[in-house]
Design a protein around this motif. Structure first.
Motif, PDB file in Angstrom:
ATOM      1  N   UNK A  80       0.725 -78.985  39.479  1.00 23.71           N
ATOM      2  CA  UNK A  80       0.241 -79.098  40.980  1.00 23.71           C
ATOM      3  C   UNK A  80      -0.416 -77.767  41.316  1.00 23.71           C
ATOM      4  N   UNK A  81       0.301 -76.448  41.080  1.00 24.68           N
ATOM      5  CA  UNK A  81      -0.391 -75.399  41.376  1.00 24.68           C
ATOM      6  C   UNK A  81      -1.525 -75.071  40.536  1.00 24.68           C
ATOM      7  N   UNK A  82      -1.647 -75.298  39.560  1.00 25.01           N
ATOM      8  CA  UNK A  82      -2.780 -75.158  38.587  1.00 25.01           C
ATOM      9  C   UNK A  82      -4.077 -75.939  39.114  1.00 25.01           C
ATOM     10  N   UNK A  83      -3.678 -77.214  39.514  1.00 25.53           N
ATOM     11  CA  UNK A  83      -4.545 -78.146  39.863  1.00 25.53           C
ATOM     12  C   UNK A  83      -5.116 -77.826  41.349  1.00 25.53           C
ATOM     13  N   UNK A  84      -4.545 -77.102  42.226  1.00 29.91           N
ATOM     14  CA  UNK A  84      -4.770 -76.782  43.395  1.00 29.91           C
ATOM     15  C   UNK A  84      -5.590 -75.553  43.378  1.00 29.91           C
ATOM     16  N   UNK A  85      -5.257 -74.697  42.313  1.00 29.57           N
ATOM     17  CA  UNK A  85      -6.119 -73.456  41.901  1.00 29.57           C
ATOM     18  C   UNK A  85      -7.638 -73.765  41.538  1.00 29.57           C
ATOM     19  N   UNK A  86      -7.618 -75.025  40.734  1.00 31.80           N
ATOM     20  CA  UNK A  86      -8.967 -75.375  40.299  1.00 31.80           C
ATOM     21  C   UNK A  86      -9.997 -76.144  41.442  1.00 31.80           C
TER      22      UNK A  86
END
Length: 353
Positions: free
Chosen positions: A75-81
């Motif tokens: 989820x954190x990686x997706x928010x970053x993208x």
């Protein structure tokens, strides 16, 4: 597990910007919550995933996106993208041992904050990490757990009378931080009540008192470790020249900084109070030991001349004055009793007893 420094073995040797969760998982599955509001309307939704989350953001309202469950690195990686957030910032967000800080780029302001709560059952301070990502017309908050830290903010939004509904998202960010700082004051107050209540027991030699004193010193140090950087965060927030911060929010930030300063000063006061309690306890123990030694010394001083007299008449010589006198035994007792009385009167006159 150490409280002041968490285990970072997972990230040892990893490249900078690696998305590795450091901390304790506090909920099973992550949750999403989206609140959209303006002067006229308020809407809340609970998306199942982050896919298409950007569609909730628009110029005619403020969007507050809440993610509960920091342990989910996907989820954190997706928010970053989706929101173009640097990997180094995401790495800090995933590290629950990160000190409170503020960073910014051209599009965002990133803030890492701590929550404080005092658990009276285990008599320890418990801390969660909350991160804020402030962007144009939106604010993202990321929590370790689904604890309702911002329940009062939800009520203010629902009432429709709060300034939050008519102000930009930087004011919402201020309101959330203000709620957390209020929690700091309440937590320090609860701990301080226990510290002040302990003063009545200091004159007893109970071992539990010194154990409590060391525990209070540890908890105060733990609070200070997590609050002290918040003052720096407030200073950077106030002096930032980012377009994301509205001028009318600055006055509120000044007030919040003053509240943080008050919290830090209160911690220092209680820390000194606990140190004084420790000194009083140690002095009381020393006084008790001195009283015991004084009594033993008095007994020793009384028995020294008596032991001398008994020793003299206990020697194996054939010719000792009054050895065969009929009343010698009783006279000896009378002499020793007079010596005891004279010495007791002397000690009393000197106020040693």
């Amino acid at each position: 597990m150490a409280r002041f420094l968490k285990n970072k073995s997972k990230s040892q040797g990893a490249a900078p910007g690696s998305l590795i969760f450091i901390g304790q998982q506090k909920m099973k599955d992550p949750l999403l919550r989206v609140v959209q509001y303006n002067n006229e309307s308020l809407k809340e939704e609970h998306p199942k995933s982050l896919t298409g989350i950007e569609k909730y953001i628009a110029d005619d309202h403020v969007t507050w996106i809440s993610l509960y469950g920091l342990h989910n690195t996907k989820y954190i990686e997706q928010i970053g993208k989706i929101f173009d957030i640097p990997s180094l910032i995401l790495e800090d967000i995933l590290n629950t041992d990160e000190r409170p800080k503020l960073a910014e780029d051209e599009k965002h302001i990133f803030i890492i904050f701590k929550t404080l709560s005092y658990n009276p059952d285990i008599q320890k301070i418990q801390i969660d990490q909350i991160s804020f990502i402030l962007g144009k017309n939106y604010l993202i908050s990321i929590q370790e757990s689904a604890s309702p830290y911002f329940e009062d903010i939800d009520k203010r939004l629902a009432s429709g009378l709060s300034k939050i509904r008519s102000y930009s998202p930087d004011y919402l960010c201020y309101a959330l931080m203000d709620t957390l700082v209020d929690g700091y004051i309440l937590t320090i107050e609860n701990l301080g009540s226990d510290i002040e209540a302990q003063e009545k027991q200091l004159l007893t030699a109970d071992k539990k008192i010194i154990e409590d004193i060391y525990r209070y010193k540890t908890e105060l140090s733990y609070i200070r470790k997590n609050i002290r950087p918040v003052k720096e965060v407030m200073t950077r927030f106030m002096t930032s020249d980012s377009d994301l911060i509205n001028d009318r929010t600055l006055n509120y930030l000044k007030d919040l900084k003053s509240l943080v300063t008050q919290a830090l000063e209160t911690i220092e006061i209680y820390y000194m109070m606990v140190a004084d309690q420790q000194n009083i306890y140690n002095s009381n123990i020393s006084n008790n030991v001195n009283d015991v030694m004084k009594i033993l010394t008095i007994f020793s001083a009384i028995f020294i001349p008596l032991t001398f007299i008994v020793g003299v008449y206990g020697m194996n010589f054939e010719y000792i004055p009054a050895l065969k006198y009929h009343w010698a035994y009783f006279i000896l007792w009378a002499v020793m009793l007079v010596i005891v009385i004279i010495m007791l009167l002397f000690f009393k006159r000197k106020k040693w007893i």
